[in-house]
Design an enzyme around this catalytic site. Structure first.
Site, PDB file in Angstrom:
ATOM      1  N   SER A 230     -18.466  17.900  19.004  1.00 57.03           N
ATOM      2  CA  SER A 230     -17.264  17.295  18.749  1.00 57.03           C
ATOM      3  C   SER A 230     -17.020  16.892  17.334  1.00 57.03           C
ATOM      4  O   SER A 230     -16.032  16.465  16.799  1.00 57.03           O
ATOM      5  CB  SER A 230     -17.648  15.806  19.285  1.00 57.03           C
ATOM      6  OG  SER A 230     -17.269  15.918  20.693  1.00 57.03           O
TER       7      SER A 230
ATOM      8  N   LYS B 294     -13.895  17.851  15.982  1.00 53.30           N
ATOM      9  CA  LYS B 294     -12.562  17.191  15.994  1.00 53.30           C
ATOM     10  C   LYS B 294     -12.077  17.032  14.490  1.00 53.30           C
ATOM     11  O   LYS B 294     -11.072  16.985  14.204  1.00 53.30           O
ATOM     12  CB  LYS B 294     -12.921  15.800  16.695  1.00 53.30           C
ATOM     13  CG  LYS B 294     -13.038  15.949  18.246  1.00 53.30           C
ATOM     14  CD  LYS B 294     -13.276  14.973  18.859  1.00 53.30           C
ATOM     15  CE  LYS B 294     -13.235  15.074  20.292  1.00 53.30           C
ATOM     16  NZ  LYS B 294     -14.602  15.596  20.700  1.00 53.30           N
TER      17      LYS B 294
ATOM     18  N   SER C 163     -14.296  10.053  19.925  1.00 52.34           N
ATOM     19  CA  SER C 163     -14.645  11.274  20.266  1.00 52.34           C
ATOM     20  C   SER C 163     -13.566  11.806  21.547  1.00 52.34           C
ATOM     21  O   SER C 163     -14.508  12.112  22.372  1.00 52.34           O
ATOM     22  CB  SER C 163     -15.991  11.470  20.474  1.00 52.34           C
ATOM     23  OG  SER C 163     -16.436  12.762  20.202  1.00 52.34           O
TER      24      SER C 163
END
Length: 511
Positions: free
Chosen positions: A138, A141, A344
């Site tokens: 993640s 992101k 997230s």
């Protein structure tokens, strides 16, 4: 007051006895001694009784909490971060290496790569395989956040509209990219649910009444803004089944969740239709008093085949656009980016990626999203050689991004050179306090990092990542990225290794 009065009387008798004794010993010595004894007993008794009438003494003020335990204010205004200055000394690379090398050890298998940089100058203070492509989970992101803020702008919002349908008695709910819609009234102080479908339904009923609508109203849904497959073929079916993500549409309730508080388990597989059905229920409720009924079935607006024109729709007076019956606006891009980073949120990341692509003149698809993110990183001077993107949320194992790229992205966000990017500062989870770091940094080995380490997490079965920034013990702002690949699933020591390393940076004078 009986005890207080008797104490005062005892003191008076003692004074009198003392006076008489000095004037000629009119009372015998035993009486004088007895009076003195009464005085000795009465004074502490008075001290014990008085608090019952005067109230307890105020407690001593607690010592101030150390800086690392303070709840942070808005991070974009923290002194020393706006932008970083060069007054604090830069850590010595050899000292940083001595701190981190023993900590970044994989538990049971796998390896960690890492980069630490001085956020102001870019000087590399620690580099372990920082140019190697890695699966970043993640941390992807962060790249999506930079692209969205650059293309869309921090203050941009997305509209969800109701327009007159292609035939009388029809209305069309048009998705504009807001996947954080709420079922109730619009909540202007929140990001999730900032735009509410009940508010939109009430607007539509008022417009329909004004227009003289009667009879049954049929709801159609137009979710044609996004293109391509709704599910990325690079995602594992098990991750979809577990609720890590869902098919992506141009509008959704609660980031495609049945309940925003429940972030695991089954999710709507057709988020646009789920939102449209909720809107129809709101329209039915709001329209009852106005004599309007709403058809039970919600249908998609037929889309034209490739190479043909869209179906004709009623035109507003003096315009070629369909008559707008209602409109609600989402939270800003900056607010959505911060929510995406804090929680997230995979679904929100993919939606923002597609919206970035559309604003950049690319298709609103998975391929368009990855192309737009890559192009924006290149335009900002942040693209790494050999970088490979197959999604923008980080769920896919096919992504390849080096740790050095993430530390450079963190530098770009914290530097203040591009003010659009500083909007993402508040999105970094704070160690021990917020987002995906709220339950970490609570043991003896990492507690000194609580409140100081601010970083985006990344977690897949064999992948862990942590990229963010920290102000060290001397006041120097450092950017870092740690990425572990090939790790033993479930080995608790791997996550602890990342947190200990970040804590070491927070405590570092390193000279």
């Amino acid at each position: 007051m009986t005890k207080t009065r008797s104490t005062d009387q005892g003191l008076g008798r003692a004074r009198q006895a003392a006076g008489n004794g000095s004037g000629g010993m009119r009372r015998p010595w035993p009486l004088v001694l007895l009076s003195a004894l009464l005085v000795a007993l009465a004074v502490p008794a008075a001290l014990l009784v008085a608090p019952g009438f005067l109230g307890p003494e105020p407690p001593a003020p607690a010592p101030p909490a150390p800086a690392w335990q303070q709840v942070p204010t808005a991070l974009s205004t923290v002194p020393g971060l706006a932008p970083p200055d060069g007054s604090a000394p830069v850590p010595l690379p050899s000292a940083v290496s001595a701190q981190l090398e023993p900590l970044l050890t994989a538990d049971g298998g796998g390896t960690f790569t890492a980069v630490v940089q001085d956020a102001l100058t870019g000087q590399v203070l620690f580099d372990r395989g920082g140019s190697e492509g890695r699966v970043p989970a993640s941390n992807m992101k962060l790249l999506a956040a930079v692209a969205a803020l650059r293309v869309l702008g921090p203050e941009h919002t997305f509209a969800t509209r109701v327009v007159a349908g292609p035939a009388p008695g029809q209305v069309v709910l048009v998705g504009g990219g807001d996947v954080l819609l709420g079922p109730g009234g619009s909540k202007k102080d929140q990001v999730m649910g900032h735009a509410g479908l009940a508010t939109l339904a009430a607007q539509a009923v008022e417009a329909l009444q004004t227009g003289g609508a009667t009879g049954e109203i049929k709801v159609l849904v137009d979710d044609s803004l996004f293109s391509g497959p709704a599910l990325n073929p690079a995602w594992e079916p098990g991750d979809v089944a577990a609720g890590e993500v869902a098919p992506v549409y141009s509008m959704a309730l609660n980031s495609a969740r049945y309940d925003p508080a429940v972030t695991t388990g089954p999710r709507p597989q057709d988020a646009a239709m789920t939102a449209a059905e909720e809107f129809a229920a709101g329209l039915r409720s709001a329209g009852a008093a106005a004599g309007l009924t709403v058809a039970a079935a919600v249908e998609r607006l037929p889309q034209p085949a490739a190479g043909t024109t869209a179906p004709a729709r009623p035109e507003g007076e003096g315009t070629s656009q369909p008559v707008v019956l209602g409109e609600v606006q989402s939270a800003t891009v900056a607010e959505q980016v911060n929510l995406m980073l804090q929680d997230s949120d995979n679904y929100l990341a993919e939606a923002l990626g597609r919206l970035t692509a559309l604003a950049d003149g690319l298709p609103g698809s998975y391929d368009g999203a990855t192309a737009a993110v890559g192009a924006q990183l290149a335009a900002a001077g942040l693209a790494a050689e050999g970088m490979k993107l197959v999604d923008v949320c980080g769920l896919a194992m096919g992504n390849q991004v080096p740790a050095r790229q993430f530390s450079e992205v963190v530098r770009a966000i914290t530097s203040g050179t591009d003010t659009r990017l500083r909007s993402a500062l508040d999105g970094f989870p704070v160690a021990g306090l917020s987002g995906t770091l709220d339950t970490r940094y609570g043991d003896a080995a990492t507690a000194r990092g609580a409140g100081l380490v601010r970083a985006k997490t990344g977690t897949l079965n064999t992948v862990l990542a942590l990229s963010g920034y920290v102000v060290d013990a001397d006041g120097r702002l450092l950017a870092f990225s740690f990425i572990g690949n090939g790790l033993t699933p479930g080995a608790a020591g791997n996550k602890e290794a990342l947190d200990r390393a970040a804590t070491a940076l927070a405590a570092c004078g390193c000279r």
